[in-house]
Design an enzyme around this catalytic site. Structure first.
Site, short mmCIF file in Angstrom:
data_model
loop_
_atom_site.label_atom_id
_atom_site.label_comp_id
_atom_site.label_asym_id
_atom_site.label_seq_id
_atom_site.Cartn_x
_atom_site.Cartn_y
_atom_site.Cartn_z
N SER A 1 119.85 144.13 44.83
CA SER A 1 119.27 143.64 46.08
C SER A 1 117.95 142.96 45.78
O SER A 1 117.26 143.28 44.80
CB SER A 1 119.03 144.80 47.05
OG SER A 1 118.24 144.39 48.15
N TYR B 1 115.55 152.64 50.14
CA TYR B 1 116.55 151.66 49.73
C TYR B 1 116.06 150.83 48.54
O TYR B 1 116.78 150.64 47.56
CB TYR B 1 116.89 150.74 50.91
CG TYR B 1 117.92 149.68 50.58
CD1 TYR B 1 119.25 150.01 50.41
CD2 TYR B 1 117.54 148.35 50.44
CE1 TYR B 1 120.20 149.04 50.11
CE2 TYR B 1 118.47 147.37 50.14
CZ TYR B 1 119.80 147.72 49.98
OH TYR B 1 120.73 146.75 49.67
N ILE C 1 130.51 142.67 51.46
CA ILE C 1 130.46 141.98 50.18
C ILE C 1 131.60 142.42 49.27
O ILE C 1 132.19 141.61 48.55
CB ILE C 1 129.09 142.21 49.51
CG1 ILE C 1 127.99 141.49 50.30
CG2 ILE C 1 129.10 141.74 48.05
CD1 ILE C 1 126.57 141.86 49.87
N ASP D 1 135.58 158.66 46.38
CA ASP D 1 134.21 158.88 46.83
C ASP D 1 133.32 158.79 45.60
O ASP D 1 133.43 159.62 44.70
CB ASP D 1 134.09 160.25 47.48
CG ASP D 1 132.67 160.57 47.97
OD1 ASP D 1 131.74 159.77 47.70
OD2 ASP D 1 132.50 161.62 48.61
N VAL D 2 132.45 157.78 45.54
CA VAL D 2 131.65 157.58 44.33
C VAL D 2 130.66 158.71 44.09
O VAL D 2 130.04 158.78 43.02
CB VAL D 2 130.91 156.22 44.35
CG1 VAL D 2 131.89 155.07 44.33
CG2 VAL D 2 129.94 156.13 45.52
N THR E 1 119.02 139.42 52.64
CA THR E 1 119.67 140.07 53.78
C THR E 1 120.98 139.35 54.06
O THR E 1 120.99 138.16 54.35
CB THR E 1 118.77 140.03 55.02
OG1 THR E 1 117.50 140.62 54.70
CG2 THR E 1 119.40 140.80 56.16
N ASP F 1 137.53 152.82 47.58
CA ASP F 1 136.73 152.98 48.79
C ASP F 1 137.07 154.34 49.40
O ASP F 1 138.15 154.88 49.16
CB ASP F 1 137.05 151.86 49.79
CG ASP F 1 135.93 151.62 50.79
OD1 ASP F 1 135.19 150.65 50.62
OD2 ASP F 1 135.79 152.43 51.73
#
Length: 260
Positions: A133, A146, A19, A54-55, A178, A38
């Site tokens: 989500s 999650y 995404i 790195d978040v 999904t 990223d």
């Protein structure tokens, strides 16, 4: 393709695949200059600008956001997309995994937003879009950790929208169903019956198929654009009807009488 984002400067976390990559490419096609954060940003297509971050590491995030803003000349759009998944009931995931998923999925957004806010405050079209989500609003089996993390993202989105509305910063989120992403592909590959599992996931969404990354990106693009200037504190479902629709199975005939 519309050029409604022409001149805007965007930052997308987790933008090297799935995404995030679809979103970064869509924003660029619509005229934005786009920086991708990223952990492995190599190999991105032009004109995307790669920055390693790195978040889970605040110093790493701050350095990457500062470098991206310097390269772009500021920031107008932040897409908090970086995230990881987890499978299991509330019994199955150890504390270390809970800490890891919440660190990436929730605190990663906090760190990125915190670093970007000084730049967004100077923008005339400041927008933050968080990738949430359907798991935030629907009970999904084997996804306790999650779903908990994404429930936190939904609440965080609303709180951020309230905190920053008077600074001219809009904050929204998308709730994908999904999606057909590399992460879901890896889950399917690891299943005992990959084709059967894919069929089950397709059937779970009323439209009968997985959501595409490009469809989610289109929703993010709308929320990030000036066209959504009056939209803040909203969650936009891109789930094939999974959250709101209750569809009869095709083999079930309609009732002959209205229920009393």
């Amino acid at each position: 393709m519309s050029d409604d984002l022409n001149g805007l400067r965007a930052l997308v976390t987790g933008g090297a695949s799935g995404i995030g990559l679809a979103t970064a490419l869509l924003l660029a096609r619509r005229g934005a200059r786009v920086a991708v954060l990223d952990v492995t940003p190599g190999g991105l297509p032009e004109p995307l600008l790669p920055f390693k971050a790195d978040v889970c590491d605040d110093a790493s995030v701050r350095a990457a956001v500062e470098a991206a803003a310097a390269e772009l000349g500021g920031l107008d759009i932040v897409v908090n997309n970086a995230g990881i998944g987890a499978i299991g009931t509330v019994e199955d995931n150890p504390d270390e995994q809970w800490h890891r998923v919440l660190d990436v999925n929730v605190l990663g957004m906090v760190r990125t937003t915190r670093a970007a806010l000084p730049y967004l405050r100077r923008s005339a079209n400041a927008a933050i879009v968080n990738t949430c989500s359907i798991g935030a609003t629907a009970g999904l089996p084997q996804r306790a950790l999650y779903c908990a993390s994404k429930g936190a993202v939904l609440s965080l989105t609303l709180a951020m929208a309230a905190d920053h509305i008077h600074e001219g910063i809009r904050v929204n989120c998308v709730n994908p169903g999904t999606a057909d992403t590399p992460w879901v592909g890896r889950l399917l590959d690891a299943a005992d019956d990959p084709e059967g599992e894919r069929t089950a996931l397709n059937a779970r969404q009323p439209m009968g198929r997985l959501v595409t990354a490009e469809e989610v990106a289109a929703a993010i693009g709308y929320l990030a654009s000036p066209a959504a200037a009056s939209v803040t504190g909203a969650s936009l479902a891109v789930d094939g009807g999974m959250q709101g629709l209750r569809i009869r199975p095709p083999a079930t005939s309609a009732p002959t009488e209205e229920p009393t």
